[in-house]
Design a protein around this motif. Structure first.
Motif, short mmCIF file in Angstrom:
data_model
loop_
_atom_site.label_atom_id
_atom_site.label_comp_id
_atom_site.label_asym_id
_atom_site.label_seq_id
_atom_site.Cartn_x
_atom_site.Cartn_y
_atom_site.Cartn_z
N VAL A 574 0.89 -1.16 0.00
CA VAL A 574 0.00 0.00 0.00
C VAL A 574 0.93 1.21 0.00
O VAL A 574 1.54 1.54 1.02
N PRO A 575 1.11 1.86 -1.16
CA PRO A 575 2.11 2.93 -1.24
C PRO A 575 1.77 4.09 -0.32
O PRO A 575 0.60 4.42 -0.10
N ASN A 576 2.81 4.73 0.20
CA ASN A 576 2.66 5.85 1.12
C ASN A 576 2.77 7.19 0.39
O ASN A 576 1.94 7.50 -0.44
N TRP A 577 3.80 7.95 0.67
CA TRP A 577 3.88 9.33 0.22
C TRP A 577 5.34 9.71 0.02
O TRP A 577 6.26 9.01 0.46
N PHE A 578 5.57 10.84 -0.64
CA PHE A 578 6.94 11.32 -0.85
C PHE A 578 6.95 12.83 -0.92
O PHE A 578 5.91 13.47 -1.11
N LYS A 579 8.15 13.40 -0.76
CA LYS A 579 8.28 14.85 -0.86
C LYS A 579 9.39 15.29 -1.80
O LYS A 579 9.48 16.45 -2.16
N GLY A 580 10.31 14.38 -2.22
CA GLY A 580 11.32 14.73 -3.20
C GLY A 580 12.33 15.75 -2.73
O GLY A 580 12.90 16.50 -3.54
N ALA A 581 12.55 15.82 -1.41
CA ALA A 581 13.51 16.79 -0.87
C ALA A 581 13.95 16.35 0.52
O ALA A 581 13.31 15.51 1.16
N HIS A 582 15.06 16.92 0.97
CA HIS A 582 15.51 16.72 2.35
C HIS A 582 15.09 17.94 3.18
O HIS A 582 15.35 19.09 2.78
N TRP A 583 14.49 17.70 4.31
CA TRP A 583 14.21 18.77 5.28
C TRP A 583 15.33 18.71 6.31
O TRP A 583 15.44 17.75 7.07
N ILE A 584 16.15 19.74 6.36
CA ILE A 584 17.27 19.72 7.30
C ILE A 584 17.24 20.94 8.22
O ILE A 584 16.74 22.01 7.85
N ALA A 585 17.78 20.75 9.40
CA ALA A 585 17.99 21.83 10.36
C ALA A 585 19.38 21.64 10.96
O ALA A 585 19.77 20.51 11.26
N TYR A 586 20.11 22.74 11.11
CA TYR A 586 21.48 22.60 11.62
C TYR A 586 21.89 23.89 12.33
O TYR A 586 21.45 24.99 11.99
N TRP A 587 22.72 23.72 13.33
CA TRP A 587 23.29 24.87 14.00
C TRP A 587 24.25 25.56 13.05
O TRP A 587 25.01 24.91 12.32
N ASP A 588 24.21 26.89 13.04
CA ASP A 588 24.91 27.67 12.02
C ASP A 588 26.40 27.79 12.36
O ASP A 588 26.92 28.88 12.64
N VAL A 589 27.08 26.66 12.28
CA VAL A 589 28.52 26.62 12.55
C VAL A 589 29.28 25.96 11.40
O VAL A 589 30.43 25.55 11.55
N PHE A 590 28.63 25.85 10.25
CA PHE A 590 29.22 25.13 9.13
C PHE A 590 29.40 26.02 7.91
O PHE A 590 28.66 27.00 7.71
N GLY A 591 30.35 25.66 7.08
CA GLY A 591 30.45 26.18 5.73
C GLY A 591 30.13 25.05 4.77
O GLY A 591 30.20 23.88 5.13
N LYS A 592 29.75 25.41 3.55
CA LYS A 592 29.41 24.38 2.57
C LYS A 592 29.72 24.87 1.17
O LYS A 592 29.73 26.09 0.91
N PRO A 593 29.97 23.94 0.25
CA PRO A 593 30.27 24.33 -1.13
C PRO A 593 29.11 25.07 -1.78
O PRO A 593 27.96 24.95 -1.36
#
Length: 623
Positions: A574-593
């Motif tokens: 019985v198929p469920n659901w999808f959203k096609g994305a990552h929901w993320i939360a993070y403390w603002d101590v990172f850099g990223k490309p």
């Protein structure tokens, strides 16, 4: 898992060819055309040339240092083993950081791999074998060199004593042979579908033969294992956390496939009793990076002080991979679920539309395909190459597979109980020989009740499953819901001891041998496989083999669309659901490309920003 073999051209010649012409064909004495390359792709050309400096989605100048921490996940909400290769025990999260593989994925290509432990690989056009030429400088964490004998040991050991996933993935490997200290040939079984096998074998974590001469491989252990990867185990607390820290002597730090990666000094996985406790810990900074999977929490839970102060960031990251085959899987090993009409009737009683509006804040779309949101998703009536492929099975498939649109879930009303769905379900059950007894429960000719037990270890699913159970009861199915602890849930899934269970499987963009573990007859009675529905169908088996044998992307897409269409017609879930994305939360101590890789979440390429951390610490946000 990985890839394979070639006859002897000397090591010196192999290296010379790789440095000078890399992907140019070579010729063996038998005039068999041999490709020598720095990488391999399932179809077509590689994006990156032999002399590429780094992947495009990394920052080659990313600073090293600091710590990133995650919520630890696992069936038991804890772990009791540092051996990820066997069924026994609950392995800690993150153990892959300890081990290098022969090849490594490029996450901006759907199906390409490049050399890590292997400097080059050689293979004939039919990919019936592969030779890996190992980097002489490769070392395990105890200083011992990585050799061809270690590759042979790894393949032999995982084939014999690894978890079912390894054994199934390596079932087409005939054998491995050391041709020299740094040269190993892997040969595939005659008649095997070899298109993906070199890359599959290339993705295996290589184990140290010398270490397992004194350590028992097939036992769970809390002794940190020896690997050749960039991290070492530093701290282990089975009730709370595991910490990995960078190996200062890591041999592969300057390789093109390593540049811009492994930027944190340490990576920590913090374990909690449940998701509520974990979310509260995120709020206070006990761990720093979180992916949210609850639409309720995402919609209503992110108003805490660290968010409003700007200390914690929220983002939606688009995900170009298959959206995932999540659903309530129906176990056809149970006699009562072997009739397709019964399974279809059960599916009619899950009201997604009401759930999405009432429970999910409209955040999701309904899944209808095992390859949702990809070109491999079957739609409408089959035509073109897909139809031509299906025609080869016409006498063994229901006529409606050819004449009707691909099966999609029934669209319910947004009221909890959909009367029209009830009527359709009751009609299907009647056709299948079930009638309502004096107690209001469906019974068959043997006077057996139609009972369905749903098993889960996730309290977060209570609000979804309980209305589903109510709807099943409304048509006379004796439906029950049992919540078990994570350890029992893991065991019951391994033993296929359930009527219905919920699981999400993320299927790759280039489906291959893993299909046998999910849908193939080979995995029907293999404990720990992902054949959750108990499917055993010769047509499906052959379609899987033909998909694995596809020799172009277009052919693969058409064959998998046909497979998707046939699987959906069987109502195995019985198929469920999808959203096609990552929901993320993070403390603002990172850099990223600047660029996120198309086929990964991307946090493996982030780095610690000491200035941001010091600023939050000065504000009293973090300790």
């Amino acid at each position: 898992m990985g890839n394979w073999h070639f006859q002897t051209v000397s090591r010196a010649v192999g290296v010379l060819l790789s440095l000078v012409i890399s992907t140019t064909p070579a010729w063996a004495e038998s005039h068999e055309k041999i490709t020598v390359s720095h990488g391999i792709s399932t179809f077509g050309e590689l994006k990156y040339p032999p002399d590429f400096p780094h992947f495009d989605y990394v920052n080659p100048d990313a600073p090293k240092g600091g710590t990133i921490s995650f919520q630890g996940t696992g069936a038991s909400r804890t772990f009791d083993s540092l051996n990820p290769f066997i069924l026994k025990g609950e392995a800690a999260q993150g153990l892959g950081r300890l081990f290098d593989s022969l090849l490594v994925r490029a996450y901006d290509e759907p199906d390409a791999s490049y050399g890590l432990l292997a400097e080059t690989l050689e293979y004939p056009d039919d990919r019936s074998w592969v030779i890996f030429n190992l980097r002489p400088e490769a070392r395990f964490s105890d200083g011992e060199p990585v050799t061809a004998e270690d590759v042979v040991f790894t393949i032999d050991t995982l084939k014999a004593d690894g978890s079912p996933l390894y054994r199934l993935a390596l079932s087409d490997v005939e054998g491995a042979e050391a041709l020299g200290p740094h040269r190993v040939k892997v040969t595939f079984a005659e008649g095997a579908s070899t298109r993906d096998l070199p890359a599959e074998v290339g993705s295996l974590e290589i184990l140290p033969k010398h270490y397992y001469e004194t350590v028992t491989f097939n036992e769970s252990t809390l002794e940190p294992p020896v690997g050749s990867g960039p991290f070492l185990v530093r701290d282990v607390d089975t009730k709370r956390s595991i910490t990995y820290c960078r190996n200062p002597d890591y041999w592969g730090v300057d390789l093109p496939v390593s540049v811009g990666m492994n930027n944190f000094d340490c990576v920590v996985y913090e374990y909690f009793l449940d998701n509520t406790a974990a979310f509260e810990a995120l709020k206070s900074g006990e761990y720093l990076f979180h992916e949210e999977f609850s639409s309720l929490i995402w919609a209503t839970g992110y108003e805490f002080p660290a968010i409003t102060s700007g200390w914690v960031k929220r983002e939606v990251l688009e995900d170009q991979r298959s959206s995932g085959a999540q659903g309530f899987w129906l176990n056809m090993r149970r006699e009562k679920l072997q009739d397709q009409r019964v399974r279809e009737a059960i599916g009619l009683m899950f009201n997604f539309e009401w759930s999405n509006e009432t429970l999910f804040y409209g955040a999701y779309n309904r899944t209808d395909s095992f390859w949702e949101n990809t070109p491999m998703q079957a739609e409408g009536v089959p035509d073109g190459d897909e139809l031509a492929f299906l025609e080869t099975y016409r006498d063994r498939l229901p006529p409606e597979v050819f004449t009707e649109p691909a099966v999609t879930p029934y669209v319910s009303t947004t009221t909890k109980t959909d009367r029209r769905a009830q009527r359709q379900a009751l009609s299907l059950l009647s056709e299948a020989g079930w009638t309502t007894g004096s107690d209001g429960i469906m019974r068959n000719a043997k006077n057996e009740r139609l009972s369905i037990e749903f098993v889960s270890d996730s309290p977060a699913f209570d609000r979804i499953i309980l209305p589903f159970i109510e709807n099943l009861k409304s048509i006379g199915i004796a439906a029950t819901y049992e919540t078990v602890d994570p350890a029992e849930m893991e065991q019951r899934q391994e033993d296929f001891d359930y009527d219905m269970t919920v699981t999400r499987l993320v299927l790759p963009l280039s489906p291959s041998v893993e299909l046998r573990s999910i849908f193939g007859s080979q995995s029907l009675d293999e404990p720990g496989s992902f054949n959750l529905s108990g499917l055993a169908d010769p047509v499906v088996d052959d379609m899987i083999d033909q998909a694995i044998r596809a020799d172009s992307r277009e052919q693969l897409d058409a064959r998998v669309r046909a497979l998707d269409r046939v699987l959906r017609s069987k109502h195995i879930w019985v198929p469920n659901w999808f959203k096609g994305a990552h929901w993320i939360a993070y403390w603002d101590v990172f850099g990223k490309p600047d660029k996120k890789p198309a086929y990964a979440r991307g946090d493996d390429y982030w780095w610690f920003d000491q200035t941001k951390f010091d600023d939050l610490k000065a504000q009293g946000a973090l300790r």
